[in-house]
Scaffold this motif. Structure first.
Motif, PDB file in Angstrom:
ATOM      1  N   LEU A  85      16.539  -0.675  -7.160  1.00 17.32           N
ATOM      2  CA  LEU A  85      16.517   0.694  -7.920  1.00 17.32           C
ATOM      3  C   LEU A  85      15.584   0.660  -8.974  1.00 17.32           C
ATOM      4  N   CYS A  86      16.026  -0.297  -9.939  1.00 23.34           N
ATOM      5  CA  CYS A  86      15.160  -0.196 -11.239  1.00 23.34           C
ATOM      6  C   CYS A  86      13.814  -0.618 -11.284  1.00 23.34           C
ATOM      7  N   GLN A  87      13.409  -1.479 -10.013  1.00 21.63           N
ATOM      8  CA  GLN A  87      12.143  -1.752  -9.964  1.00 21.63           C
ATOM      9  C   GLN A  87      11.231  -0.748  -9.313  1.00 21.63           C
ATOM     10  N   ALA A  88      12.026  -0.059  -8.280  1.00 16.82           N
ATOM     11  CA  ALA A  88      11.462   0.988  -7.697  1.00 16.82           C
ATOM     12  C   ALA A  88      10.947   2.154  -8.937  1.00 16.82           C
ATOM     13  N   LEU A  89      12.094   2.539  -9.892  1.00 17.57           N
ATOM     14  CA  LEU A  89      11.662   3.294 -10.810  1.00 17.57           C
ATOM     15  C   LEU A  89      10.549   2.837 -11.685  1.00 17.57           C
ATOM     16  N   ARG A  90      10.475   1.566 -11.948  1.00 17.18           N
ATOM     17  CA  ARG A  90       9.275   1.121 -12.867  1.00 17.18           C
ATOM     18  C   ARG A  90       8.012   1.369 -12.056  1.00 17.18           C
ATOM     19  N   ALA A  91       8.201   1.243 -10.783  1.00 13.57           N
ATOM     20  CA  ALA A  91       6.921   0.981  -9.892  1.00 13.57           C
ATOM     21  C   ALA A  91       6.287   2.594 -10.039  1.00 13.57           C
ATOM     22  N   VAL A 118      21.600   8.888 -10.626  1.00 15.86           N
ATOM     23  CA  VAL A 118      20.637   8.461  -9.539  1.00 15.86           C
ATOM     24  C   VAL A 118      20.544   9.916  -8.560  1.00 15.86           C
ATOM     25  N   ALA A 119      21.505  10.715  -8.393  1.00 13.71           N
ATOM     26  CA  ALA A 119      21.303  11.919  -7.534  1.00 13.71           C
ATOM     27  C   ALA A 119      20.123  12.584  -8.121  1.00 13.71           C
ATOM     28  N   ASP A 120      20.146  12.822  -9.597  1.00 12.04           N
ATOM     29  CA  ASP A 120      19.025  13.698 -10.003  1.00 12.04           C
ATOM     30  C   ASP A 120      17.755  13.041  -9.926  1.00 12.04           C
ATOM     31  N   ALA A 121      17.540  11.692  -9.991  1.00 11.03           N
ATOM     32  CA  ALA A 121      16.272  11.019  -9.715  1.00 11.03           C
ATOM     33  C   ALA A 121      15.891  11.235  -8.401  1.00 11.03           C
ATOM     34  N   LEU A 122      17.025  11.153  -7.541  1.00  7.37           N
ATOM     35  CA  LEU A 122      16.757  11.210  -5.808  1.00  7.37           C
ATOM     36  C   LEU A 122      16.262  12.549  -5.801  1.00  7.37           C
ATOM     37  N   ARG A 123      16.668  13.797  -6.404  1.00  8.13           N
ATOM     38  CA  ARG A 123      16.298  14.928  -5.856  1.00  8.13           C
ATOM     39  C   ARG A 123      14.805  15.038  -6.625  1.00  8.13           C
ATOM     40  N   ALA A 157       0.780  -1.190  -0.064  1.00  5.97           N
ATOM     41  CA  ALA A 157       0.069  -0.067  -0.023  1.00  5.97           C
ATOM     42  C   ALA A 157       0.758   1.249  -0.081  1.00  5.97           C
ATOM     43  N   ALA A 158       1.862   1.178   0.851  1.00  7.25           N
ATOM     44  CA  ALA A 158       2.895   2.329   0.708  1.00  7.25           C
ATOM     45  C   ALA A 158       3.399   2.442  -0.665  1.00  7.25           C
ATOM     46  N   THR A 159       3.790   1.498  -1.353  1.00  9.50           N
ATOM     47  CA  THR A 159       4.493   1.616  -2.710  1.00  9.50           C
ATOM     48  C   THR A 159       3.470   2.147  -3.656  1.00  9.50           C
ATOM     49  N   VAL A 160       2.400   1.790  -3.420  1.00 13.86           N
ATOM     50  CA  VAL A 160       1.358   2.043  -4.395  1.00 13.86           C
ATOM     51  C   VAL A 160       0.898   3.540  -4.311  1.00 13.86           C
ATOM     52  N   SER A 161       0.951   4.108  -2.844  1.00  9.54           N
ATOM     53  CA  SER A 161       0.381   5.314  -2.784  1.00  9.54           C
ATOM     54  C   SER A 161       1.628   6.412  -2.940  1.00  9.54           C
ATOM     55  N   ASP A 162       2.586   5.990  -2.523  1.00  6.97           N
ATOM     56  CA  ASP A 162       3.877   6.992  -2.615  1.00  6.97           C
ATOM     57  C   ASP A 162       5.065   6.103  -3.250  1.00  6.97           C
ATOM     58  N   PRO A 163       4.925   6.020  -4.490  1.00  9.20           N
ATOM     59  CA  PRO A 163       6.237   5.215  -5.215  1.00  9.20           C
ATOM     60  C   PRO A 163       7.397   6.267  -5.303  1.00  9.20           C
ATOM     61  N   ALA A 164       7.358   7.498  -5.384  1.00  6.60           N
ATOM     62  CA  ALA A 164       8.569   8.263  -5.211  1.00  6.60           C
ATOM     63  C   ALA A 164       9.538   8.011  -3.851  1.00  6.60           C
ATOM     64  N   GLY A 165       8.602   7.737  -2.886  1.00  5.84           N
ATOM     65  CA  GLY A 165       9.186   7.336  -1.565  1.00  5.84           C
ATOM     66  C   GLY A 165      10.046   6.267  -1.530  1.00  5.84           C
ATOM     67  N   THR A 166       9.643   5.162  -2.357  1.00  2.08           N
ATOM     68  CA  THR A 166      10.395   3.931  -2.538  1.00  2.08           C
ATOM     69  C   THR A 166      11.605   4.333  -3.292  1.00  2.08           C
ATOM     70  N   VAL A 167      11.669   5.175  -4.145  1.00  2.00           N
ATOM     71  CA  VAL A 167      12.666   5.509  -5.127  1.00  2.00           C
ATOM     72  C   VAL A 167      13.695   6.271  -4.190  1.00  2.00           C
ATOM     73  N   THR A 168      13.162   7.266  -3.337  1.00  2.00           N
ATOM     74  CA  THR A 168      14.258   7.897  -2.530  1.00  2.00           C
ATOM     75  C   THR A 168      14.720   6.907  -1.557  1.00  2.00           C
ATOM     76  N   GLU A 221      15.468   3.488  -2.209  1.00  2.00           N
ATOM     77  CA  GLU A 221      16.440   2.559  -3.310  1.00  2.00           C
ATOM     78  C   GLU A 221      17.705   3.435  -3.681  1.00  2.00           C
ATOM     79  N   ALA A 222      17.355   4.874  -4.115  1.00  4.65           N
ATOM     80  CA  ALA A 222      18.445   5.536  -4.494  1.00  4.65           C
ATOM     81  C   ALA A 222      19.333   5.932  -3.415  1.00  4.65           C
TER      82      ALA A 222
END
Length: 393
Positions: free
Chosen positions: A190-196, A250-255, A146-157, A159-160
């Motif tokens: 990290l790649c899975q988090a970006l796709r999600a 990765v730093a720019d994606a994290l930003r 539920a957290a991944t679906v609701s806030d996928p950018a947080g998962t990217v943060t 993993e990045a």
């Protein structure tokens, strides 16, 4: 443990688990399960582990600066610390609240079933405790999903940061796996988090906007994979260049992912200039969602549905509340939810509200980006990815 004692433990575990399932289901369906969104507002919650996050973030940003990553392509100190603090504190509190009913059920059972006691524990009681543990673990998986679906950018943060720390700040801790296995696993996450992020962020956007975000994500992953291959197989200057490329991307994606969910108003996940020379993405790797994610989503939905349906049966008095709980449990199942949505669209007389606005937003996203200018004669020794920031070596 007597039947009466087991009944008390089961009652406590059942009601706690039922309300937990309702809470997860509501937040999952509304896409509002953001880690730390409410907990971080409590007095003193911001101070939990903040000193450690500040030290780690300062060390990470210093390494990014040493790699030549410009200030505009890396997150700000305060924003990164706040984002990581919210996620870590929110996850700690959620896991603690989910473990409490399981411990309340298991600890008395273990004490009464110890070899020093003369009473014999029935087999059905052991099976019931195992079932309690399985349902609690499944609900933890449902909350993570539920957290991944609701806030996928947080998962990217998450993993990045984990990947950059592994790449730039090796801690030297002993692990069971080899360094290559750890690097491959963290890079894959990290790649899975970006796709999600691409899959869930543009869920309600127009098909054109979703497709463009997917293509941008796949180009980013292809560029990351190319730099990662050069990092794994390169030596000397080539390896240092690959580290700089990975750090910049990765730093720019994290930003972009550090932006709070309530303030995020665009689908931009990376600076387009960094993908000017991106290789062609691998079509086989983007065909479907990973099996682990599908199993996790299925287990979570089954656990939430079972909790809601069980609550509908056991709710005292029944009536309208039981019917609502039963409908909520069925709505977790994807085919039934899609059928309800189609019925709603049929009686609404056409498209859902807001489709026109989403299509306009998708058309704006599909506008061609301005062509990047050709590098000057002094940029010939720059890497394709970091041509705007730093020279090779």
């Amino acid at each position: 443990m007597t039947r009466t004692e087991f009944g008390y433990v089961s009652f406590f575990w059942g009601w706690w688990t039922f309300f937990e399932a309702v809470w997860i289901a509501v937040l999952w369906q509304s896409r509002s399960r953001v880690l730390g969104a409410g907990v971080y507002r409590l007095p003193g919650a911001r101070r939990i582990g903040r000193g450690a996050w500040e030290r780690r973030s300062a060390a990470l940003l210093a390494e990014l600066e040493r790699q030549g990553v410009p200030a505009g392509a890396r997150p700000e100190m305060g924003e990164l610390v706040d984002r990581r603090g919210r996620i870590v504190v929110g996850r700690f509190v959620s896991v603690f609240l989910q473990v409490v009913p399981l411990l309340a059920a298991v600890l008395p059972f273990v004490w009464t079933a110890s070899p020093s006691r003369t009473t014999v524990t029935p087999l059905w009681m052991c099976a019931a405790m195992a079932a309690f543990g399985g349902v609690s673990m499944a609900l933890m998986a449902a909350d993570m999903r539920a957290a991944t679906v609701s806030d996928p950018a947080g998962t990217v943060t998450e993993e990045a940061v984990r990947f950059l720390e592994l790449l730039l700040i090796p801690d030297g801790r002993r692990v069971q796996d080899s360094a290559l296995d750890v690097h491959t696993r963290v890079f894959g996450h990290l790649c899975q988090a970006l796709r999600a992020q691409a899959r869930h962020t543009a869920r309600r956007m127009s098909p054109a906007a979703r497709e463009r975000l997917r293509q941008t994500t796949e180009r980013l992953i292809a560029t990351l994979a190319d730099a990662d291959q050069r990092y794994l197989f390169g030596e000397g200057t080539d390896r240092d260049t690959a580290v700089g490329d990975l750090s910049l991307l990765v730093a720019d994606a994290l930003r972009h992912s550090c932006c709070p969910r309530g303030q995020r108003d665009s689908l931009v996940i990376i600076d387009a200039t960094f993908l000017a020379d991106a290789p062609e993405p691998d079509a086989a790797a983007t065909a479907a969602e990973p099996l682990r994610s599908r199993l996790l989503a299925g287990a979570g939905k089954v656990a939430v549905a079972v909790g809601l349906l069980t609550g509908a049966v056991l709710f005292p008095g029944g009536g309208a509340v039981s019917v609502l709980l039963a409908l909520a449990g069925l709505s977790v199942i994807t085919p039934f939810r899609e059928a309800l949505y189609r019925v709603k669209e049929f009686f609404a007389g056409g498209s859902a509200p807001g489709v026109t606005d989403l299509q306009v937003a998708g058309e704006q996203l599909n506008r061609p980006t301005p062509a990047t200018s050709m590098p000057c004669s002094h940029c010939g020794a720059h890497s394709p990815v970091t041509a705007v920031s730093r020279p090779v070596g």
